[in-house]
Design a protein around this motif. Structure first.
Motif, PDB file in Angstrom:
ATOM      1  N   HIS A 148      -4.870  -3.040   0.434  1.00 39.63           N
ATOM      2  CA  HIS A 148      -5.315  -2.133   1.496  1.00 39.63           C
ATOM      3  C   HIS A 148      -6.502  -2.712   2.261  1.00 39.63           C
ATOM      4  O   HIS A 148      -6.594  -2.586   3.490  1.00 39.63           O
TER       5      HIS A 148
ATOM      6  N   MET B  38      -2.752  -2.778  -5.246  1.00 41.26           N
ATOM      7  CA  MET B  38      -2.575  -1.936  -4.064  1.00 41.26           C
ATOM      8  C   MET B  38      -3.908  -1.735  -3.344  1.00 41.26           C
ATOM      9  O   MET B  38      -3.972  -1.767  -2.110  1.00 41.26           O
TER      10      MET B  38
ATOM     11  N   THR C 221       3.532   6.893   3.078  1.00 38.70           N
ATOM     12  CA  THR C 221       2.483   6.560   2.114  1.00 38.70           C
ATOM     13  C   THR C 221       1.973   7.828   1.437  1.00 38.70           C
ATOM     14  O   THR C 221       1.689   8.822   2.110  1.00 38.70           O
TER      15      THR C 221
ATOM     16  N   VAL D 102      -3.104   4.581  -7.669  1.00 43.07           N
ATOM     17  CA  VAL D 102      -3.250   3.339  -6.922  1.00 43.07           C
ATOM     18  C   VAL D 102      -3.638   2.240  -7.897  1.00 43.07           C
ATOM     19  O   VAL D 102      -4.670   2.337  -8.579  1.00 43.07           O
TER      20      VAL D 102
ATOM     21  N   TRP E 159      -5.123  -5.349   4.408  1.00 47.38           N
ATOM     22  CA  TRP E 159      -4.299  -4.695   5.434  1.00 47.38           C
ATOM     23  C   TRP E 159      -5.169  -4.191   6.593  1.00 47.38           C
ATOM     24  O   TRP E 159      -4.796  -4.332   7.770  1.00 47.38           O
TER      25      TRP E 159
ATOM     26  N   TYR F 262      -7.589   5.253  -1.248  1.00 47.24           N
ATOM     27  CA  TYR F 262      -8.009   4.147  -0.383  1.00 47.24           C
ATOM     28  C   TYR F 262      -9.305   4.474   0.359  1.00 47.24           C
ATOM     29  O   TYR F 262     -10.105   3.575   0.644  1.00 47.24           O
TER      30      TYR F 262
ATOM     31  N   PRO G 243      -1.316   3.833   8.421  1.00 48.22           N
ATOM     32  CA  PRO G 243      -0.402   3.610   7.285  1.00 48.22           C
ATOM     33  C   PRO G 243       0.958   4.220   7.567  1.00 48.22           C
ATOM     34  O   PRO G 243       1.075   5.169   8.358  1.00 48.22           O
TER      35      PRO G 243
ATOM     36  N   GLN H 195      -3.565   7.536  -0.145  1.00 44.70           N
ATOM     37  CA  GLN H 195      -4.442   7.424   1.027  1.00 44.70           C
ATOM     38  C   GLN H 195      -5.844   7.935   0.703  1.00 44.70           C
ATOM     39  O   GLN H 195      -6.841   7.369   1.173  1.00 44.70           O
TER      40      GLN H 195
ATOM     41  N   ILE I 194       0.813  -1.218   0.000  1.00 42.84           N
ATOM     42  CA  ILE I 194       0.000   0.000   0.000  1.00 42.84           C
ATOM     43  C   ILE I 194       0.847   1.269   0.000  1.00 42.84           C
ATOM     44  O   ILE I 194       0.377   2.333  -0.396  1.00 42.84           O
TER      45      ILE I 194
END
Length: 488
Positions: free
Chosen positions: A258, A254, A279, A250, A261, A287, A275, A284, A241
């Motif tokens: 996430h 990835m 990152t 992204v 994760w 995500y 994170p 972010q 990620i």
């Protein structure tokens, strides 16, 4: 046949023939060239009876010739005989590291056939790949294309335990992005660092792409999930990620990493993981969109809003299924009460089992457990699995069971402490060696040197600007009518 035998037996020469590495380097190159010029008749003779020729060679002494015969034997349309397979196994366990540096492409080609799982059973193939990777690089710190071959085979065949010696090693170097050059060494030099020959130029690894690294780390995360090793799975998915990407976008892998994760973070930490600081902010933000349901679920996990958590879990069952995360989400639900119990250590040093039952809830039912015995069984299971550090005690007066939270440092014996000190010392020595190699590598990198020069110039300009700003701040309150500082 005689031509093949004569050429193959011409190397290695008698001991002490070469006075310098330069002479040895030239002799190996000439031998490789001679093998490449063998007539079609000689190659046909080797293909017809490879075992007879291999029996006259030693894989540790004549690795180049031995590999050449194996390459021909495995290149035929017919399947290699059991004897050839045994000799292939013997070669990969005993090859001379210095010699195979000159025939890296051929070596990697045969290794890929092993990694396909087609010529050896998966368990044997995985162990063989691990042995080869660590034979070429004992530290296991250099990433190669063979790492991905290993991870794929281990995942497909569920043989993760046998792959752990490589999977657990910390990756510090990536040949595809290095320009490391050690001009003081020849390829045949036994003192040549692994960084000097594990490069696309020798053929011992392919030119790596970003997708290769991402896929490897993703598979590592999946393999660690299969072992319920949440800590290592979380670290593997973090590598994915936080991976740098073009235009700070992204990729699909990835985004999928996430989601896993987040769920693994709940299982490992009992709360939404944070994170890494490096990152990309753009990643972010992406995500937040791609993992919206997961983010909401995670935000409720570390609260007492068990009803909302259950609703969120049930509402997104189809999403968990489509993403292949249904079992992970269900695992998180079953871990909800366990983490509530663990978090009681923030309030208690010792707490009765009845109080544990009263103050914690089962996420699947939204209610406390049925009775104290069920609660006691859950706590014991957590202690036995290592998830909870504590002891079950019985009260002297009331006979009730209690959970006494433990301390990891206090529970460490003298022998365990000595082992931990020794392990830390080995880690320091290893990191010192890798730090030196990294400095050497960067010192030979022209791009890095240009970066240092630009950084130094930028620093000098910043200092000059700071000096000017400092002077201006001293006179900003000056009364221009009198020439006197107003605050004086």
């Amino acid at each position: 046949m005689e031509e093949a035998r004569r050429t193959l037996k011409s190397f290695p020469p008698a001991l002490g023939t070469f006075e310098t590495l330069k002479q040895y380097d030239l002799a190996i190159k000439q031998h490789v060239s001679a093998l490449g010029k063998l007539s079609k008749e000689a190659q046909a003779a080797m293909a017809a009876n490879p075992v007879a020729i291999l029996q006259t060679l030693a894989p540790a002494d004549n690795s180049i010739g031995y590999l050449t015969v194996l390459d021909i034997a495995h290149g035929e349309k017919t399947e290699p005989s059991a004897q050839v397979l045994d000799m292939t196994l013997e070669f990969f366990l005993n090859f001379d590291v210095c010699q195979v540096r000159y025939v890296g492409a051929m070596f990697s080609s045969l290794l890929e056939k092993v990694g396909s799982g087609a010529i050896f059973p998966p368990k044997v193939a995985v162990e063989l790949l691990v042995a080869v990777i660590l034979r070429l690089d004992p530290s296991g710190s250099i990433f190669t294309s063979t790492h991905l071959v290993l991870a794929k085979l281990a995942y497909a065949s569920s043989t993760v335990e046998r792959a752990l010696p490589v999977l657990d090693a910390d990756i510090l170097f990536y040949p595809a992005i290095t320009s490391y050059k050690e001009t003081r060494h020849y390829l045949c030099d036994p003192d040549l660092p692994s960084l000097g020959f594990l490069t696309p130029a020798t053929g011992l690894t392919e030119q790596l792409k970003s997708a290769t690294v991402l896929e490897y780390n993703f598979l590592c995360g999946m393999l660690y999930i299969s072992r319920r090793d949440w800590s290592k799975a979380l670290a593997a998915f973090e590598q994915v990620i936080s991976h740098p990407s073009r235009n700070k976008g992204v990729s699909k892998i990835m985004a999928e990493a996430h989601k896993k994760w987040l769920l693994v973070g709940l299982l490992h930490q009992g709360k939404t993981p944070r994170p890494p600081s490096y990152t990309s902010p753009t990643a972010q933000a992406s995500y937040q969109t791609t993992s919206e349901a997961y983010m909401t679920f995670a935000s409720l996990f570390n609260t007492d809003k068990v009803g909302l958590l259950r609703t969120e879990f049930d509402t997104n069952r189809q999403a968990w299924e489509e993403d292949g995360n249904a079992s992970l989400a269900a695992e998180a639900m079953s871990a909800y009460q366990k983490w509530q119990i663990i978090n009681l250590r923030q309030v208690y040093l010792r707490v009765s089992i009845s109080e544990v039952r009263r103050t914690t809830l089962n996420a699947e039912t939204g209610e406390p457990l049925a009775d104290d015995q069920a609660t006691l069984a859950l706590v014991r299971d957590m202690i036995e699995s290592g998830m909870l550090l504590g002891l079950i005690q019985t009260g002297r007066n009331d006979g009730e069971s209690y959970l006494a939270f433990g301390n990891a440092q206090n529970s460490m014996s003298e022998v365990e402490f000595a082992k931990e000190v020794a392990r830390s010392q080995q880690s320091i020595e290893f990191l010192s060696t890798q730090y030196r190699l990294t400095n050497e590598r960067l010192s030979a990198n022209k791009d890095y040197l240009r970066h240092l020069i630009r950084d130094q110039k930028r620093s000098e300009m910043d200092k000059e600007a700071d000096a000017a700003i400092g002077f201006e701040t001293q006179i900003e309150d000056e009364d221009l009518m009198t020439g006197v500082l107003a605050h004086a």
